[in-house]
Design a protein around this motif. Structure first.
Motif, mmCIF file in Angstrom:
data_model
loop_
_atom_site.group_PDB
_atom_site.id
_atom_site.type_symbol
_atom_site.label_atom_id
_atom_site.label_comp_id
_atom_site.label_asym_id
_atom_site.label_seq_id
_atom_site.Cartn_x
_atom_site.Cartn_y
_atom_site.Cartn_z
ATOM 1 N N PHE A 522 -5.159 -6.480 -0.277
ATOM 2 C CA PHE A 522 -5.112 -5.622 0.909
ATOM 3 C C PHE A 522 -3.686 -5.158 1.205
ATOM 4 O O PHE A 522 -3.485 -4.042 1.668
ATOM 5 C CB PHE A 522 -5.709 -6.349 2.133
ATOM 6 C CG PHE A 522 -7.185 -6.561 2.024
ATOM 7 C CD1 PHE A 522 -8.003 -5.555 1.500
ATOM 8 C CD2 PHE A 522 -7.782 -7.750 2.436
ATOM 9 C CE1 PHE A 522 -9.385 -5.744 1.394
ATOM 10 C CE2 PHE A 522 -9.155 -7.939 2.330
ATOM 11 C CZ PHE A 522 -9.953 -6.936 1.800
ATOM 12 N N SER A 523 -2.699 -6.002 0.945
ATOM 13 C CA SER A 523 -1.338 -5.552 1.261
ATOM 14 C C SER A 523 -0.923 -4.465 0.251
ATOM 15 O O SER A 523 -0.218 -3.523 0.612
ATOM 16 C CB SER A 523 -0.345 -6.716 1.306
ATOM 17 O OG SER A 523 -0.090 -7.195 0.027
ATOM 18 N N ASP A 524 -1.403 -4.566 -0.975
ATOM 19 C CA ASP A 524 -1.156 -3.471 -1.924
ATOM 20 C C ASP A 524 -1.868 -2.197 -1.475
ATOM 21 O O ASP A 524 -1.322 -1.094 -1.551
ATOM 22 C CB ASP A 524 -1.636 -3.846 -3.334
ATOM 23 C CG ASP A 524 -0.552 -4.572 -4.124
ATOM 24 O OD1 ASP A 524 0.483 -4.915 -3.513
ATOM 25 O OD2 ASP A 524 -0.742 -4.795 -5.331
ATOM 26 N N ALA A 525 -3.105 -2.354 -0.979
ATOM 27 C CA ALA A 525 -3.863 -1.185 -0.518
ATOM 28 C C ALA A 525 -3.154 -0.531 0.662
ATOM 29 O O ALA A 525 -3.070 0.696 0.760
ATOM 30 C CB ALA A 525 -5.283 -1.587 -0.154
ATOM 31 N N ASP A 526 -2.619 -1.363 1.570
ATOM 32 C CA ASP A 526 -1.879 -0.810 2.706
ATOM 33 C C ASP A 526 -0.674 -0.009 2.215
ATOM 34 O O ASP A 526 -0.374 1.062 2.728
ATOM 35 C CB ASP A 526 -1.430 -1.927 3.644
ATOM 36 C CG ASP A 526 -2.580 -2.449 4.507
ATOM 37 O OD1 ASP A 526 -3.612 -1.751 4.593
ATOM 38 O OD2 ASP A 526 -2.437 -3.540 5.090
ATOM 39 N N LEU A 527 0.027 -0.533 1.226
ATOM 40 C CA LEU A 527 1.216 0.172 0.718
ATOM 41 C C LEU A 527 0.837 1.479 0.011
ATOM 42 O O LEU A 527 1.613 2.430 -0.009
ATOM 43 C CB LEU A 527 2.008 -0.725 -0.246
ATOM 44 C CG LEU A 527 2.924 -1.743 0.454
ATOM 45 C CD1 LEU A 527 3.446 -2.760 -0.543
ATOM 46 C CD2 LEU A 527 4.087 -1.027 1.146
ATOM 47 N N LEU A 528 -0.344 1.516 -0.572
ATOM 48 C CA LEU A 528 -0.759 2.756 -1.246
ATOM 49 C C LEU A 528 -1.331 3.767 -0.250
ATOM 50 O O LEU A 528 -1.439 4.953 -0.554
ATOM 51 C CB LEU A 528 -1.732 2.451 -2.383
ATOM 52 C CG LEU A 528 -1.014 1.811 -3.584
ATOM 53 C CD1 LEU A 528 -2.004 1.154 -4.525
ATOM 54 C CD2 LEU A 528 -0.183 2.856 -4.337
ATOM 55 N N GLY A 529 -1.694 3.283 0.939
ATOM 56 C CA GLY A 529 -1.976 4.179 2.066
ATOM 57 C C GLY A 529 -3.119 5.154 1.894
ATOM 58 O O GLY A 529 -3.137 6.206 2.530
ATOM 59 N N ILE A 530 -4.076 4.813 1.049
ATOM 60 C CA ILE A 530 -5.196 5.726 0.788
ATOM 61 C C ILE A 530 -6.135 5.698 1.987
ATOM 62 O O ILE A 530 -6.466 4.618 2.482
ATOM 63 C CB ILE A 530 -5.883 5.310 -0.530
ATOM 64 C CG1 ILE A 530 -4.870 5.505 -1.667
ATOM 65 C CG2 ILE A 530 -7.171 6.098 -0.755
ATOM 66 C CD1 ILE A 530 -5.281 4.914 -2.977
ATOM 67 N N PRO A 531 -6.534 6.866 2.493
ATOM 68 C CA PRO A 531 -7.183 6.922 3.807
ATOM 69 C C PRO A 531 -8.519 6.186 3.911
ATOM 70 O O PRO A 531 -8.820 5.629 4.959
ATOM 71 C CB PRO A 531 -7.352 8.425 4.062
ATOM 72 C CG PRO A 531 -7.123 9.103 2.765
ATOM 73 C CD PRO A 531 -6.253 8.213 1.964
ATOM 74 N N VAL A 532 -9.321 6.203 2.855
ATOM 75 C CA VAL A 532 -10.633 5.542 2.938
ATOM 76 C C VAL A 532 -10.653 4.337 1.995
ATOM 77 O O VAL A 532 -10.258 4.451 0.835
ATOM 78 C CB VAL A 532 -11.771 6.519 2.554
ATOM 79 C CG1 VAL A 532 -13.121 5.804 2.577
ATOM 80 C CG2 VAL A 532 -11.782 7.726 3.493
ATOM 81 N N ARG A 533 -11.094 3.220 2.531
ATOM 82 C CA ARG A 533 -11.149 2.012 1.703
ATOM 83 C C ARG A 533 -12.578 1.489 1.642
ATOM 84 O O ARG A 533 -13.283 1.515 2.641
ATOM 85 C CB ARG A 533 -10.236 0.936 2.280
ATOM 86 C CG ARG A 533 -10.037 -0.263 1.361
ATOM 87 C CD ARG A 533 -9.108 -1.288 1.986
ATOM 88 N NE ARG A 533 -7.814 -0.709 2.323
ATOM 89 C CZ ARG A 533 -6.873 -1.357 3.029
ATOM 90 N NH1 ARG A 533 -7.072 -2.592 3.448
ATOM 91 N NH2 ARG A 533 -5.725 -0.765 3.302
ATOM 92 N N ALA A 534 -12.982 1.057 0.463
ATOM 93 C CA ALA A 534 -14.302 0.453 0.298
ATOM 94 C C ALA A 534 -14.098 -0.931 -0.297
ATOM 95 O O ALA A 534 -13.529 -1.058 -1.378
ATOM 96 C CB ALA A 534 -15.167 1.312 -0.618
#
Lengths: 580, 580
Positions: A522-534
């Motif tokens: 999740f912290s990697d996902a936050d850094l990549l900042g992609i608007p929609v997450r599944a």
């Protein structure tokens, strides 16, 4: 794209020598790497953001009839000699020699190159108007690159150039381009772009505007009236002052009775120390600010009310010469004690209009350790011309609505537009035959947007402590699938079906297929900042759902696995359409 | 797009200083304009061709897992010092200093930059393999730019770099990339691309291939066996000779009986003049070809059979040093009369294997105006090493099938691929930890395609006397509407409906909406080379048809106005699918 294959390290620590948020987050998120002073390489996520911004720009430029062309990065200096800028531009213009010793430059802007391209190609008035643009690498040899992608030496710029028969046609196209720029920044997700009047600087021409993203970390100072529509770059904003209090009201009779009196004011080289010594306010003084011209070294002294600062752009435009603060300690000048009365050293003296009509001021006596009291501008320096050389200030008078409503903001310049006139077409001999077969010079406009700077401005505008929150129009991918415990067969299968289904639906998907802890993921996902997450995990699989969430925290919902593809695709389409 | 607005002049005359077809047609068609030596600006049609080639490349690179990145055009020289190429590469590498005096280079290739980008980002064997690529402006300071877009100084290149754990993995990816290249060139319409083994040159590594478009105007010489699959660049092609005839058969006994005899041969500095003077063939001579090393200036003499030429690439690779033909007239060397016997000047002597075992040759006597007859290599210069330094030739022996089947073609290098090995990762300290936590250097491959050069090669391959014939996959537009007599209301309405209908069908259309003569209109259309043409005129309107034709003359048909949009859209789709 599989995150396991995506090159770029993401980490938690704030990198050394990064001050501003966009710089910190784009280094921490594996977007960019510094290759040299003011020079960056981009990893895939940053390259994709750039490409999306470029595609938006391209669409809008094509929409106003632009023809995309390509001009050289490295140019023969002869072109810049034709326009005169080889000599007039400072060493931001990188000059070098090729293997045969020929003078070359790296393009920092392309007025010369575009006039060279167009000058034989539009010989008749029937060829006009037209606009050429390109999206291309520029090099500007900044003395002090800083702030990540905001002030760099090498950058990508959309630069457009329009050619017109009449000033009216230029103005109407300028307006069209202005609106296209508003659409571009809106589509990139930038809501706080403010357009201000600006100084044309090295470009020439009289009318120009800058598109400024308002942000605390901006390098530019913007003047915004809180009561009307007036907006300006500090560089060109008129400064309107109200009369200063008089230092010592005359006891009786007229001003002439209040005589100039020399007083001993030891150790008062600064306005602050002078005011403290005499117990007066800076508004009750007339100070001297010293400059020298870059070319000849001539001393220039600006007399200005003590509470104001000199706006160097205005001074430069008035003198038609580059200037720098005078650091010399020349023998015949009493530095710190200069004033307009009996100033005998060789210098050009200029007067800011803040001093006009004031009396009872304290000003330097041109003698070490001494000031005059009772200085009256009209009486003591009659016949001088006054001009506007002052920086305006918070609470100053708005030049339009005349209220005390000036506010000061900071901004990043993401775009600019200029009415160039015939500066380049005249200097470089570009002409057309008008309807009467008379030779005329076409009238030009030029229009720039910094691509990396736009990306960084978006990051400044949209982020939280954990990373950027990219607007979907420029996000590196639209959907980020987190497959938690991808060693679990059901998780792997569900995530794979979702990944492939969304791709088949035309959605851009990044899938985190790594076998790592959820927190790390999740912290990697936050850094990549992609608007929609599944998110797919053993828990969501148990409940036959996918957890769909938005990076900006406006959504968190369990969606049945069977309808997840449709739901997410629709969400993406909705978000995209909001920015189209 | 309306042709009336398209910037760029088209004309009939062959422009001065254009020799080759693609250069002539692209200048005459308003595609390109020369901005400086080896530097071109592109008008919209050329820019569109480039963008389409780039899109094809991008698709194929993404298809083999490439990650698009962006590396700098201007780089700190420190990167090139790390790899050693700052010193080893000749002055094609443009070196300059920035405003602070720091050494910089303009990127001509990006091995250094990509290793810099990747070296901290792939610390574990689990990060491998990966491939990074970019499509970007390069600058190579060619001594003699020429041939329009074929040999320029500034150009656009797709450069890709792959990183692997094992040589086997590199080789398998190299093969994938090889196939992707074949697809790219096929999709761009290039049918005659021939892949040849090549010299790795300044790139390093051992295995490399070039993708060559066969054409008379190519700069490269290709060796192609007419009997087997052997293909090679001349630079690396092995030269296999058959024994020369002996000049004078010995009357009796063994070779030793045929003594060296000095003969007076005045005015025979060249092999031709010598052969004429002595009435022999060049095969009966051993000549000396003189070089000097670039760095030390040491004299290098190559002894080689008189009918053969020295292959400088082989010589350079053998010496591991750059060389140039010796132009000095040094006192102690009898230029034009040098030979391997009693050569006393200070020099490095090397022997081509064509001389090995031969006898009865004529060779220089190292004395002005004199040669030896009866030279026997084995007897007169025993114990020398022989190497392959000769250029192979038409009819030479194929090194694979051993037949006399070597043919020589010319080609333009449109792409190249290299197995680099660890040259850069070792020099620049890029490592990963393998499964046993041992530090290893990744193994690299690199893969280039010249975009402008591909466009020019297509133009060389597909044109007639009137202009280029662009394959639809890269044509600037797909359909060109000629509206003849657009002042006729029916013509204007029909053309407009066709233009809008095709655009709504997703077709790219250029419409010639000018009020010009049909001949003028058609010659412009020929120069723009758009594959499908639709002509609307008062005559076609009378018959309620549109004339649909192909630029390559394979089609000319009247189509009912009502079904023209559908017909043309289908034709475009069919042509596109042939190249997809």
């Amino acid at each position: 794209m599989k995150l396991s294959k995506l090159l770029g390290m993401r980490f938690k620590e704030t990198p050394a020598d990064c001050q501003i948020t966009s710089h910190i987050l784009m280094v921490r998120g594996g977007y960019i790497k510094n290759t040299g002073s003011g020079i960056y390489s981009l990893f895939m996520p940053a390259k994709r953001i750039m490409q999306k911004i470029e595609a938006i720009i391209r669409e809008e430029m094509d929409g106003i009839g632009g023809q995309e062309v390509m001009l050289p990065v490295a140019m023969p200096a002869s072109l810049w000699k034709e326009s005169g800028r080889f000599d007039s531009v400072s060493n931001e213009l990188l000059r070098f020699k090729d293997r045969h010793g020929s003078d070359m430059v790296l393009g920092m802007t392309h007025e010369e190159a575009v006039v060279h391209l167009a000058r034989d190609a539009a010989p008749s008035y029937t060829n006009y108007p037209f606009m050429l643009y390109q999206i291309q690498t520029k090099f500007r040899d900044e003395a002090r690159p800083r702030a990540g992608l905001i002030r760099v030496r090498e950058f990508t710029m959309k630069d457009a150039y329009s050619f017109h028969l009449t000033q009216e046609d230029l103005e109407s196209y300028y307006e069209e381009c202005y609106k296209a720029y508003e659409r571009i920044f809106r589509r990139c997700g930038l809501k706080d772009v403010c357009v201000v009047k600006s100084d044309s600087g090295m470009m020439g021409g009289k009318v120009s505007h800058e598109f400024m993203q308002l942000t605390e970390v901006g390098e530019d100072t913007l003047i915004i009236c809180s009561a009307c529509d007036f907006r300006s770059n500090m560089e060109v904003a008129e400064c309107i002052t109200t009369p200063s209090l008089r230092a010592t009201p005359p006891e009786e009779g007229n001003l002439a009775d209040e005589l100039l009196e020399m007083v001993h004011t030891p150790g008062t080289k600064t306005i602050d120390s002078l005011c403290e010594f005499l117990n007066i306010t800076p508004q009750e003084t007339c100070k001297a600010v010293m400059y020298r011209t870059n070319e000849t070294g001539e001393l220039v002294v600006v007399f200005i009310r003590g509470d104001l600062e000199v706006n160097e752009t205005k001074l430069r435009n008035y003198l038609q010469a580059e200037v720098h603060p005078d650091m010399d300690n020349q023998d015949d000048v009493a530095y710190g004690y200069c004033g307009p009365v009996n100033f005998t050293a060789k210098a050009k003296l200029v007067f800011d209009r803040s001093v006009k009509g004031l009396s009872g001021l304290v000003t330097g006596a041109n003698k070490e350790g001494y000031h005059y009291k009772g200085f009256s501008a009209d009486r003591d320096v009659p016949n001088v011309e006054y001009h506007d050389f002052a920086k305006t200030f918070e609470g100053a008078v708005c030049p339009v609505c005349k209220k005390h409503s000036i506010t000061i903001k900071r901004g990043i310049e993401v775009g600019n537009i200029f009415q160039l006139g015939t500066k380049y077409t005249e200097a470089m001999g570009m002409t057309y035959l008008d309807a009467n077969s008379k030779q005329q010079h076409p009238i030009m406009g030029c229009y720039g947007i910094g691509v990396e700077r736009t990306a960084a401005s978006v990051c400044e505008a949209y982020h939280d402590d954990y990373g950027p929150i990219w607007p979907i129009s420029i996000a590196p991918w639209q959907v980020h699938i987190c497959a938690i415990r991808s060693d679990d067969a059901q998780v792997a299968a569900t995530a794979k079906a979702l990944y492939e289904g969304l791709q088949n639906a035309g959605i851009e998907v990044l899938i985190d297929d790594r076998d790592v802890r959820p927190g790390f993921m999740f912290s990697d996902a936050d850094l990549l900042g992609i608007p929609v997450r599944a998110t797919v995990s053993p828990k969501t699989c148990e409940r036959s759902v996918v957890e769909v969430s938005a990076r900006d925290k406006t959504l968190k919902e369990d969606v049945a696995v069977d309808s997840a593809i449709e739901y997410i695709a629709e969400l993406v389409r909705k978000k995209m359409s909001e920015l189209s």
